[in-house]
Structure formats: structure tokens, C-alpha cells
Design an enzyme around this catalytic site. Structure first.
Site, mmCIF file in Angstrom:
data_model
loop_
_atom_site.group_PDB
_atom_site.id
_atom_site.type_symbol
_atom_site.label_atom_id
_atom_site.label_comp_id
_atom_site.label_asym_id
_atom_site.label_seq_id
_atom_site.Cartn_x
_atom_site.Cartn_y
_atom_site.Cartn_z
ATOM 1 N N ILE A 163 4.514 -0.661 3.595
ATOM 2 C CA ILE A 163 4.945 0.112 2.441
ATOM 3 C C ILE A 163 3.905 1.204 2.212
ATOM 4 O O ILE A 163 2.765 1.103 2.668
ATOM 5 C CB ILE A 163 5.130 -0.759 1.178
ATOM 6 C CG1 ILE A 163 3.848 -1.525 0.822
ATOM 7 C CG2 ILE A 163 6.289 -1.720 1.348
ATOM 8 C CD1 ILE A 163 3.990 -2.371 -0.441
ATOM 9 N N ASP A 164 4.306 2.255 1.520
ATOM 10 C CA ASP A 164 3.433 3.410 1.327
ATOM 11 C C ASP A 164 2.195 3.064 0.509
ATOM 12 O O ASP A 164 2.192 2.109 -0.268
ATOM 13 C CB ASP A 164 4.185 4.537 0.625
ATOM 14 C CG ASP A 164 5.323 5.093 1.448
ATOM 15 O OD1 ASP A 164 5.277 4.948 2.686
ATOM 16 O OD2 ASP A 164 6.261 5.660 0.852
ATOM 17 N N LYS A 165 1.173 3.879 0.663
ATOM 18 C CA LYS A 165 -0.089 3.696 -0.057
ATOM 19 C C LYS A 165 0.125 3.538 -1.559
ATOM 20 O O LYS A 165 -0.407 2.613 -2.176
ATOM 21 C CB LYS A 165 -1.010 4.890 0.212
ATOM 22 C CG LYS A 165 -2.272 4.903 -0.638
ATOM 23 C CD LYS A 165 -3.056 6.196 -0.448
ATOM 24 C CE LYS A 165 -4.249 6.272 -1.406
ATOM 25 N NZ LYS A 165 -4.977 7.558 -1.274
ATOM 26 N N ARG A 267 12.231 7.179 -1.281
ATOM 27 C CA ARG A 267 11.745 8.425 -1.873
ATOM 28 C C ARG A 267 12.575 9.616 -1.406
ATOM 29 O O ARG A 267 12.980 10.468 -2.208
ATOM 30 C CB ARG A 267 10.272 8.619 -1.519
ATOM 31 C CG ARG A 267 9.380 7.503 -2.049
ATOM 32 C CD ARG A 267 8.008 7.502 -1.401
ATOM 33 N NE ARG A 267 7.242 8.698 -1.772
ATOM 34 C CZ ARG A 267 6.078 9.007 -1.230
ATOM 35 N NH1 ARG A 267 5.551 8.243 -0.280
ATOM 36 N NH2 ARG A 267 5.433 10.097 -1.622
#
Length: 361
Positions: A163-165, A267
Site C-alpha cells: 500500500i502507498d506510503k 486514488r
């Protein structure tokens, strides 16, 4: 070797260096496919190096750092089948060995096969360009340092997905090759269950829906993704199902269920249908997209951005079949404090606002 961005500064051309400075180190090696049509090397490498701009690659070529078959070439060189392209820089490549680091982890579950971590926002999942320390996998390496058969540098174990930062929530780590292979197959076959909660801009006319569209690198910004038609020959197919959980007029809390797991999927899909994630600077969500322009409303929105200083996205649930016991495993992660505080602010705001002024998309 991972194809990372060109981090090293490009200063003087090689011809101007003295003999000692002329020592170069290989950072990237690319073997051109047999069926490759002639293509300018700057364009070819822009497609291969996902985080590097064409201008940056041209600078590297002009400085003599891009070689083909051991000879430097300029950016207008056309690659041919069988060419071996190397990026040669005056600094040795960064040591990408994953070292254990004593970083606290929020562990949702652990057994002899796997580890489920509730990642906090702001933590990078895996070491990479610009983030070689302090990542989730560094923390996992430390947590499992006494496990004889676990090596964080072995690709056959470790992260099953990412998953993204700046996204918080659940992520799975496999302790054994068998567990990683089994879980990886479940993700590939789309039999896992994953839901996210996101606060997005604008109201919805409907209560649920599905977004379909191939996701590919944005040619204008290689650090962003973009959506292409489902029948496009480019990009990877992606499907996101969503349903409305709570409406706040100018923003909406939605649950997103993934069929696929593409980079930035939620997103970019939400951006594509006109609902960028609240606070998502990369995809245009960190500006006022709905509501009036009064000073009080602007102050309220800025206060919200400060309260949750990231895209408002949380990986809330994760479900799969256990690779060893074959039992269904389902995990749920509560919303983190910053998102809870953000929602609380919007609930208070909505209670003092007339709902007939809100817009729907």
C-alpha cells in the site's frame, strides 16, 4: 537490479574528468528484446525507468553516462534488438541490502506462516529510491530477526502486496516461501477480500457503483498514474467497486472494494470520475474543489488538511484463506486517529449547514 530514478547529480561530462574520476559504476542494465523496433534511446528508457523523466535521461546521455554495448551514446541513438544498455555513474550504486531496524510495529495477527501489520500513514513499505531506511520491511526484518528461515532479502518471502506510503491499514507478510506462493496466487486469482475507506471530494448522485479502466503511467508525469479505456491495449485492467457510507455534502466517505491491485488504483480511479481523495496532493485533492470561497470555509478546509495531512485513505479489511490451515481469515482495522478526527470535523460542519446548497456530480 531495480529500475529506480536517476538520483545522482549529473555534473561534468566524462571527457572532462581526470583518470581517477573516470571510474564508473554500473547502476542499471537493460537487454533490448529481439523484437524491439528502432526507437530513440531517451524514449525507450523513459518507458523502462518508470520514475525518470525523458529530460533527466537526456541529461545522463549528454553527460556520457548512458552506454550501449559498452560505448557511450547520445540521446538520439536508436536502440536495436540485442543491444545492452547500461547506466554508468561516477558513484557506486546504493547498497540495497535490507537491514533490520528496531521500529515499532502494530501487529494485528501473527503465526508461523504469516504476519498481518496495521501500517501507519507515512511509513514506506519497501526500501527504494530516496527511502532506504525506516521502511516497514526494515521493521519486519528486525521483528523476525530470530526466525532462522526468514531472510528479508529473499524475494520468496516477505511482502505479499503493498500500500502507498501515505495510506494506512492492513498489509500481509509471508514468513515462508509456501505461504507467499499460496497468498500470491489468491491475490492473482482475485479470491482475496480487501476494502478501503476513503474521504473523497464531492457528493454522489448514486449510492454505489463500479469504476473500470486500464491504469498506466501518465506520460506527462511518470510519478502519476492515469486511466485509459477498458479496451485500451496499454496499461493494466483495473476494477474498483464503491459504495457511499456517509455524505457530508462537499465530501463523501466511501468504501472501495478492489478486484485488482494496481498502483494508486483507488486514488486514480476516484480522480477519473471526478472525486479526488481529500488531501491527495498528487491527484489534485489538496485544494478546495467543492463549497464556497468564504474565509471561514477556507479556514475550515485548511484545518482539515492539517488534521489529516495526507490522502484520506485507509486499508480497512483484508480477507483470505490461510495457506496452511485453509481456514478463512478476516481482519478489520479501525480508522486511525487522523481520519477519525477529520470525519468528526465534517460531521460538526454538516450539522450547521443547509443540505440543499450541496452539489452532486
Amino acid at each position: 537490479m531495480p529500475l529506480n530514478r536517476l538520483e545522482e547529480p549529473l555534473v561534468e561530462p566524462i571527457d572532462d574528468m581526470d583518470e581517477e574520476q573516470q571510474q564508473l559504476f554500473e547502476h542499471i542494465r537493460i537487454a533490448v528484446d529481439k523484437g524491439q523496433a528502432p526507437l530513440r534511446i531517451d524514449k525507450y528508457m523513459t518507458e523502462k525507468l518508470q520514475h525518470s523523466s525523458r529530460n533527466r535521461i537526456q541529461q545522463a546521455a549528454d553527460a556520457g553516462f548512458i552506454h550501449v554495448n559498452d560505448r557511450p551514446v547520445k540521446s538520439n541513438y536508436k536502440v536495436r534488438p540485442g543491444d545492452v544498455i547500461t547506466l554508468m555513474l561516477s558513484q557506486p550504486p546504493h547498497d540495497s541490502t535490507i537491514e533490520p531496524e528496531d521500529i515499532p510495529l502494530s501487529i494485528a495477527y501473527e503465526d508461523d506462516q504469516l504476519l498481518i501489520v496495521n501500517k501507519e500513514a507515512g511509513m514506506v513499505v519497501h526500501p527504494g529510491a530516496g527511502n532506504f531506511h525506516g521502511t516497514l520491511i526494515n521493521a519486519v526484518a528486525y521483528h523476525l530477526k530470530d526466525l532462522p528461515n526468514f531472510d528479508a532479502n529473499d524475494p520468496e518471502v516477505g511482502l505479499v502486496h503493498r500500500i502507498d506510503k501515505d495510506t494506512s491499514g492492513l498489509i500481509a507478510i509471508a514468513k515462508t516461501p509456501e505461504a507467499k506462493s499460496n497468498l500470491g496466487l489468491q491475490f492473482f486469482n482475485k479470491t482475496t477480500h480487501r476494502t478501503y475507506q476513503a474521504l473523497v471530494w464531492a457528493n454522489f448522485t448514486e449510492d454505489n457503483g463500479t469504476i473500470e479502466g486500464n491504469i498506466a503511467r501518465d506520460p506527462r508525469d511518470r510519478l502519476r498514474m492515469t486511466v485509459l479505456p477498458p479496451d485500451s491495449p496499454e496499461g493494466k485492467p483495473a476494477v474498483t467497486h464503491y459504495r457511499v457510507l456517509e455524505r457530508f455534502g462537499y465530501v463523501t466517505l466511501v468504501e472501495c472494494r478492489l478486484e485488482t491491485g494496481r498502483t494508486h488504483q483507488i486514488r486514480v480511479h476516484m480522480k477519473h470520475i471526478g472525486h479526488p481523495l481529500f488531501g491527495d496532493e498528487k491527484y489534485g485533492g489538496r485544494e478546495i474543489l467543492r463549497g464556497n470561497r468564504s474565509s471561514s470555509y477556507k479556514a475550515f478546509i485548511q484545518n482539515c488538511f492539517q488534521c489529516c495531512n495526507r490522502q484520506a485513505l485507509h486499508a480497512k479489511t483484508l480477507g483470505f484463506v490461510h495457506p496452511k490451515t485453509h481456514r478463512q481469515m478476516d481482519f478489520d482495522s479501525p480508522l486511525p486517529a487522523d481520519m477519525e478526527s477529520l470525519l468528526c470535523k465534517w460531521r460538526k460542519f454538516i450539522n450547521g449547514t443547509t443540505t440543499d446548497t450541496f452539489e452532486t456530480t
